[in-house]
Every structure is written in structure tokens, then in C-alpha cells.
Write a protein that holds these residues in place. Structure first.
Motif, PDB file in Angstrom:
ATOM      1  N   ASN A   1     -57.738 -29.614   0.528  1.00 15.87           N
ATOM      2  CA  ASN A   1     -59.137 -29.780   0.144  1.00 15.87           C
ATOM      3  C   ASN A   1     -59.707 -28.587  -0.616  1.00 15.87           C
ATOM      4  O   ASN A   1     -60.806 -28.675  -1.161  1.00 15.87           O
TER       5      ASN A   1
ATOM      6  N   VAL B   1     -51.241 -35.436   8.627  1.00 16.91           N
ATOM      7  CA  VAL B   1     -52.494 -34.831   8.168  1.00 16.91           C
ATOM      8  C   VAL B   1     -52.644 -35.001   6.658  1.00 16.91           C
ATOM      9  O   VAL B   1     -53.754 -35.228   6.166  1.00 16.91           O
TER      10      VAL B   1
ATOM     11  N   ILE C   1     -53.856 -38.573   6.049  1.00 22.70           N
ATOM     12  CA  ILE C   1     -55.274 -38.752   6.379  1.00 22.70           C
ATOM     13  C   ILE C   1     -56.159 -38.027   5.369  1.00 22.70           C
ATOM     14  O   ILE C   1     -57.177 -38.566   4.921  1.00 22.70           O
ATOM     15  N   THR C   2     -55.763 -36.831   4.992  1.00 22.98           N
ATOM     16  CA  THR C   2     -56.553 -36.057   4.031  1.00 22.98           C
ATOM     17  C   THR C   2     -56.611 -36.756   2.678  1.00 22.98           C
ATOM     18  O   THR C   2     -57.645 -36.745   2.013  1.00 22.98           O
TER      19      THR C   2
ATOM     20  N   ILE D   1     -56.271 -40.026   2.129  1.00 24.00           N
ATOM     21  CA  ILE D   1     -56.300 -41.435   2.560  1.00 24.00           C
ATOM     22  C   ILE D   1     -56.531 -42.400   1.408  1.00 24.00           C
ATOM     23  O   ILE D   1     -55.998 -43.505   1.396  1.00 24.00           O
TER      24      ILE D   1
ATOM     25  N   THR E   1     -54.772 -37.749  14.989  1.00 20.08           N
ATOM     26  CA  THR E   1     -55.622 -38.433  14.015  1.00 20.08           C
ATOM     27  C   THR E   1     -57.042 -37.887  14.073  1.00 20.08           C
ATOM     28  O   THR E   1     -57.663 -37.639  13.029  1.00 20.08           O
ATOM     29  N   LEU E   2     -57.550 -37.673  15.279  1.00 12.69           N
ATOM     30  CA  LEU E   2     -58.875 -37.073  15.421  1.00 12.69           C
ATOM     31  C   LEU E   2     -58.905 -35.654  14.857  1.00 12.69           C
ATOM     32  O   LEU E   2     -59.850 -35.277  14.149  1.00 12.69           O
TER      33      LEU E   2
ATOM     34  N   SER F   1     -56.984 -34.360  12.546  1.00 10.46           N
ATOM     35  CA  SER F   1     -56.878 -34.439  11.089  1.00 10.46           C
ATOM     36  C   SER F   1     -58.190 -34.890  10.465  1.00 10.46           C
ATOM     37  O   SER F   1     -58.609 -34.366   9.423  1.00 10.46           O
ATOM     38  N   SER F   2     -58.843 -35.832  11.086  1.00 12.80           N
ATOM     39  CA  SER F   2     -60.133 -36.323  10.580  1.00 12.80           C
ATOM     40  C   SER F   2     -61.213 -35.261  10.711  1.00 12.80           C
ATOM     41  O   SER F   2     -62.032 -35.085   9.798  1.00 12.80           O
ATOM     42  N   LEU F   3     -61.209 -34.551  11.826  1.00 20.57           N
ATOM     43  CA  LEU F   3     -62.247 -33.552  12.056  1.00 20.57           C
ATOM     44  C   LEU F   3     -62.135 -32.388  11.083  1.00 20.57           C
ATOM     45  O   LEU F   3     -63.148 -31.928  10.559  1.00 20.57           O
TER      46      LEU F   3
ATOM     47  N   ASN G   1     -61.036 -32.459   8.152  1.00 23.41           N
ATOM     48  CA  ASN G   1     -61.536 -32.952   6.869  1.00 23.41           C
ATOM     49  C   ASN G   1     -63.062 -32.966   6.852  1.00 23.41           C
ATOM     50  O   ASN G   1     -63.681 -32.628   5.841  1.00 23.41           O
ATOM     51  N   ALA G   2     -63.684 -33.298   7.974  1.00 26.99           N
ATOM     52  CA  ALA G   2     -65.148 -33.237   8.071  1.00 26.99           C
ATOM     53  C   ALA G   2     -65.621 -31.791   7.934  1.00 26.99           C
ATOM     54  O   ALA G   2     -66.550 -31.504   7.172  1.00 26.99           O
TER      55      ALA G   2
END
Length: 160
Positions: A47, A93, A96-97, A99, A125-126, A128-130, A132-133
Motif C-alpha cells: 500500500n 495478505v 486481501i490487500t 482483492i 483474514t481479520l 490482513s483486513s485491519l 489495510n484499514a
């Protein structure tokens, strides 16, 4: 040129920010710390979040990971420094990043199963998602580690 801090989400939306911190604590109690650092650092590299790259590199080094492994993380697929378990998590990761590119390929999900339980995959998964947030919050806010307008620390206390 570095822009000044645009907004301080922790001050402007403290309840929402606190929920993110609470999720950090839950993740920290479910997954290995070194693996969490790799996940956070890899997503942050993809990112381009300088704030998170600096923070998670420092945390990983503090928790005993080697500088060599962290330097090779961007090329983990070609490095012998990472276990098969770590490789599966790093691929996940990335899925998901990124996606929008592949919608979390079945092969990447299946590669997790020999190394992680269903519950651990949910926590991966959580995690990896977090991250990214967090990356999106830090980039959108223009947070700078060490700057006078630095965003509040996201480091989580050691699990009990």
C-alpha cells in the motif's frame, strides 16, 4: 514534500478508532506476534504506507525478527528466509490487500489449510483486513512517524 496531518481520526472519531484498537488486541491474542508483524509490514509495503512500514519494522525488530528477513520481505517468494507457513500467510495478505485484482484466489486460501486451523484463517483474514484499514487511515491522514503531528500509537500491549 510531506504534507501536514490532514486529520486526527483518533480525536475526530474516538469510538470508531477505539474499536479498531480493540480488534488489534483480539488479533494479538490469537496469532503469533512475528507472523502479525510480517502481515502488517507486507500489506504496508504493497500500500505504500510509510508510517506503517516504519512502525511495523521497528516493532518486528524489537520482537526479535531479523533485519535480513525484513529487508527480504518484499521478495519473500524468492527468499529462503520464510517458512511454508509464513509463505501461505504472506500470499493470503497479498490476496486481501490486492482483492480487486483476484478476489482472493481459491489456491491461496487452500494453501493456508495445511498450516492454520479454520479459526486461525479467520484471524489471519481479520489481521490482513485491519492493516489495510490502518494503511488507508494513515495515508489519508498523512500521518508521519516521529513528526510533531504523529497519529496516536497503534501498538498493542502484550497479550496476557
Amino acid at each position: 514534500m510531506v504534507e501536514p496531518l490532514r486529520m486526527n481520526i483518533a480525536k475526530l472519531a474516538p469510538e470508531g478508532y477505539q474499536h479498531l484498537l480493540n480488534l488489534e488486541q483480539a488479533i494479538a491474542s490469537k496469532l503469533d506476534r512475528k507472523l502479525i508483524h510480517l502481515i502488517k509490514l507486507r500489506a504496508s509495503q504493497i500500500n505504500g504506507c510509510a508510517y506503517c512500514i516504519a512502525m511495523h519494522t521497528r516493532e518486528a525488530l524489537h520482537d526479535g525478527d531479523s533485519a535480513e528477513r525484513l529487508l527480504l520481505l518484499d521478495a519473500w517468494q524468492e527468499s529462503s528466509q520464510f517458512s511454508e507457513k509464513e509463505r501461505a500467510a504472506l500470499q493470503w495478505v497479498e490476496e486481501i490487500t490486492l482483492i480487486a485484482d483476484g478476489h482472493a484466489h481459491k489456491e491461496a486460501f487452500e494453501a493456508l489449510k495445511p498450516h492454520f486451523s479454520e479459526e486461525e484463517i479467520a484471524w489471519l483474514t481479520l489481521a490482513s483486513s485491519l492493516i489495510n484499514a490502518w494503511n488507508r487511515i494513515s495515508i489519508a491522514s498523512r500521518a508521519q512517524l516521529g513528526a510533531s503531528h504523529q497519529a496516536p500509537e497503534q501498538k498493542v500491549a502484550e497479550p496476557a
